[in-house]
Write a protein that holds these residues in place. Structure first.
Motif, mmCIF file in Angstrom:
data_model
loop_
_atom_site.group_PDB
_atom_site.id
_atom_site.type_symbol
_atom_site.label_atom_id
_atom_site.label_comp_id
_atom_site.label_asym_id
_atom_site.label_seq_id
_atom_site.Cartn_x
_atom_site.Cartn_y
_atom_site.Cartn_z
ATOM 1 N N MET A 1 -58.363 32.839 25.458
ATOM 2 C CA MET A 1 -59.142 33.529 24.455
ATOM 3 C C MET A 1 -60.529 32.918 24.360
ATOM 4 S SD MET A 1 -58.298 34.252 20.470
ATOM 5 C CE MET A 1 -58.289 32.559 20.002
ATOM 6 N N ALA A 2 -61.109 32.514 25.421
ATOM 7 C CA ALA A 2 -62.434 31.910 25.422
ATOM 8 C C ALA A 2 -63.506 32.965 25.215
ATOM 9 C CB ALA A 2 -62.663 31.188 26.739
ATOM 10 N N ILE A 3 -64.547 32.566 24.512
ATOM 11 C CA ILE A 3 -65.677 33.467 24.301
ATOM 12 C C ILE A 3 -66.411 33.636 25.618
ATOM 13 C CG2 ILE A 3 -67.911 33.737 23.160
ATOM 14 C CD1 ILE A 3 -66.784 32.169 20.816
ATOM 15 N N LYS A 4 -66.720 34.859 25.963
ATOM 16 C CA LYS A 4 -67.577 35.150 27.108
ATOM 17 C C LYS A 4 -68.944 35.454 26.523
ATOM 18 C CE LYS A 4 -64.134 37.039 30.254
ATOM 19 N NZ LYS A 4 -63.766 38.204 31.051
ATOM 20 N N PHE A 5 -69.822 34.453 26.569
ATOM 21 C CA PHE A 5 -71.108 34.608 25.888
ATOM 22 C C PHE A 5 -71.885 35.828 26.347
ATOM 23 C CE2 PHE A 5 -70.292 30.113 24.974
ATOM 24 C CZ PHE A 5 -70.442 30.152 23.597
ATOM 25 N N SER A 6 -71.697 36.227 27.598
ATOM 26 C CA SER A 6 -72.424 37.411 28.069
ATOM 27 C C SER A 6 -71.897 38.694 27.435
ATOM 28 C CB SER A 6 -72.326 37.510 29.590
ATOM 29 O OG SER A 6 -70.973 37.602 29.989
ATOM 30 N N HIS B 1 -64.664 46.058 19.401
ATOM 31 C CA HIS B 1 -64.806 45.074 20.477
ATOM 32 C C HIS B 1 -63.801 43.934 20.303
ATOM 33 C CE1 HIS B 1 -66.691 42.540 23.500
ATOM 34 N NE2 HIS B 1 -66.681 41.556 22.610
ATOM 35 N N VAL B 2 -63.717 43.388 19.090
ATOM 36 C CA VAL B 2 -62.789 42.280 18.819
ATOM 37 C C VAL B 2 -61.348 42.736 19.013
ATOM 38 C CG1 VAL B 2 -61.922 40.736 17.010
ATOM 39 C CG2 VAL B 2 -64.371 41.066 17.282
ATOM 40 N N ALA B 3 -61.027 43.919 18.532
ATOM 41 C CA ALA B 3 -59.658 44.431 18.661
ATOM 42 C C ALA B 3 -59.274 44.674 20.118
ATOM 43 C CB ALA B 3 -59.512 45.724 17.859
ATOM 44 N N GLN B 4 -60.208 45.139 20.929
ATOM 45 C CA GLN B 4 -59.903 45.441 22.331
ATOM 46 C C GLN B 4 -59.847 44.190 23.198
ATOM 47 O OE1 GLN B 4 -62.919 48.308 23.393
ATOM 48 N NE2 GLN B 4 -61.644 50.043 22.784
ATOM 49 N N THR B 5 -60.744 43.243 22.958
ATOM 50 C CA THR B 5 -60.827 42.068 23.826
ATOM 51 C C THR B 5 -59.907 40.937 23.391
ATOM 52 O OG1 THR B 5 -62.643 41.056 22.573
ATOM 53 C CG2 THR B 5 -63.231 42.543 24.403
ATOM 54 N N HIS B 6 -59.532 40.925 22.108
ATOM 55 C CA HIS B 6 -58.729 39.833 21.541
ATOM 56 C C HIS B 6 -59.438 38.495 21.692
ATOM 57 C CE1 HIS B 6 -55.391 42.548 20.947
ATOM 58 N NE2 HIS B 6 -55.563 42.970 22.178
ATOM 59 N N ARG B 7 -60.782 38.542 21.726
ATOM 60 C CA ARG B 7 -61.595 37.337 21.796
ATOM 61 C C ARG B 7 -62.496 37.307 20.566
ATOM 62 N NH1 ARG B 7 -62.901 39.343 27.087
ATOM 63 N NH2 ARG B 7 -64.977 39.774 26.287
ATOM 64 N N PRO B 8 -62.848 36.123 20.095
ATOM 65 C CA PRO B 8 -63.791 36.063 18.982
ATOM 66 C C PRO B 8 -65.169 36.539 19.413
ATOM 67 C CG PRO B 8 -63.264 33.858 19.769
ATOM 68 C CD PRO B 8 -62.412 34.814 20.535
ATOM 69 N N SER C 1 -60.288 37.725 16.370
ATOM 70 C CA SER C 1 -59.260 38.774 16.339
ATOM 71 C C SER C 1 -58.161 38.298 15.403
ATOM 72 C CB SER C 1 -58.692 39.009 17.736
ATOM 73 O OG SER C 1 -57.936 37.887 18.152
ATOM 74 N N ILE C 2 -57.396 39.209 14.852
ATOM 75 C CA ILE C 2 -56.330 38.818 13.930
ATOM 76 C C ILE C 2 -55.282 37.982 14.658
ATOM 77 C CG2 ILE C 2 -54.945 40.903 14.181
ATOM 78 C CD1 ILE C 2 -55.522 39.036 10.911
ATOM 79 N N ASP C 3 -54.991 38.324 15.918
ATOM 80 C CA ASP C 3 -54.028 37.540 16.693
ATOM 81 C C ASP C 3 -54.513 36.109 16.873
ATOM 82 O OD1 ASP C 3 -52.505 39.842 16.977
ATOM 83 O OD2 ASP C 3 -53.340 40.322 18.954
#
Length: 88
Positions: free
Chosen positions: A1-6, A25-32, A47-49
């Motif tokens: 779940m790492a942030i992809k800064f790009s 975006h957050v819901a689809q990627t499951h990334r902050p 993301s809630i997860d």
């Protein structure tokens, strides 16, 4: 779940124009997603997860620390007592 800064940076203008886009975006990627202001990070939308997993991990670590500190405060018990208490 790492942030992809790009992919996971959102400037305030995007948030003002279309806040739903950030939620999707957050819901689809499951990334902050990192919210920026003046080119600097100011907030994170998890993301809630991810949020729930982090909370569970923190609770577990608090319990481990409490367990490690317990013998120092005289809260020891024998293996037999522990098994009886746990119904084993």
């Amino acid at each position: 779940m790492a942030i992809k800064f790009s992919d996971d940076l959102v400037p305030p203008s995007d948030l003002k124009i279309n806040p739903g886009k950030v939620v999707v975006h957050v819901a689809q990627t499951h990334r902050p997603t990192l919210l920026t202001s003046g080119g600097r990070g100011v907030a994170v939308v998890p993301s809630i997860d991810g949020f729930e997993a982090a909370e569970e991990e923190r609770a577990f670590m608090r319990a481990v620390v409490a367990g490690l500190n317990d013998p120092e405060s005289g809260g020891e018990m024998s293996l037999k007592e522990a098994k009886a208490r746990l119904g084993l």
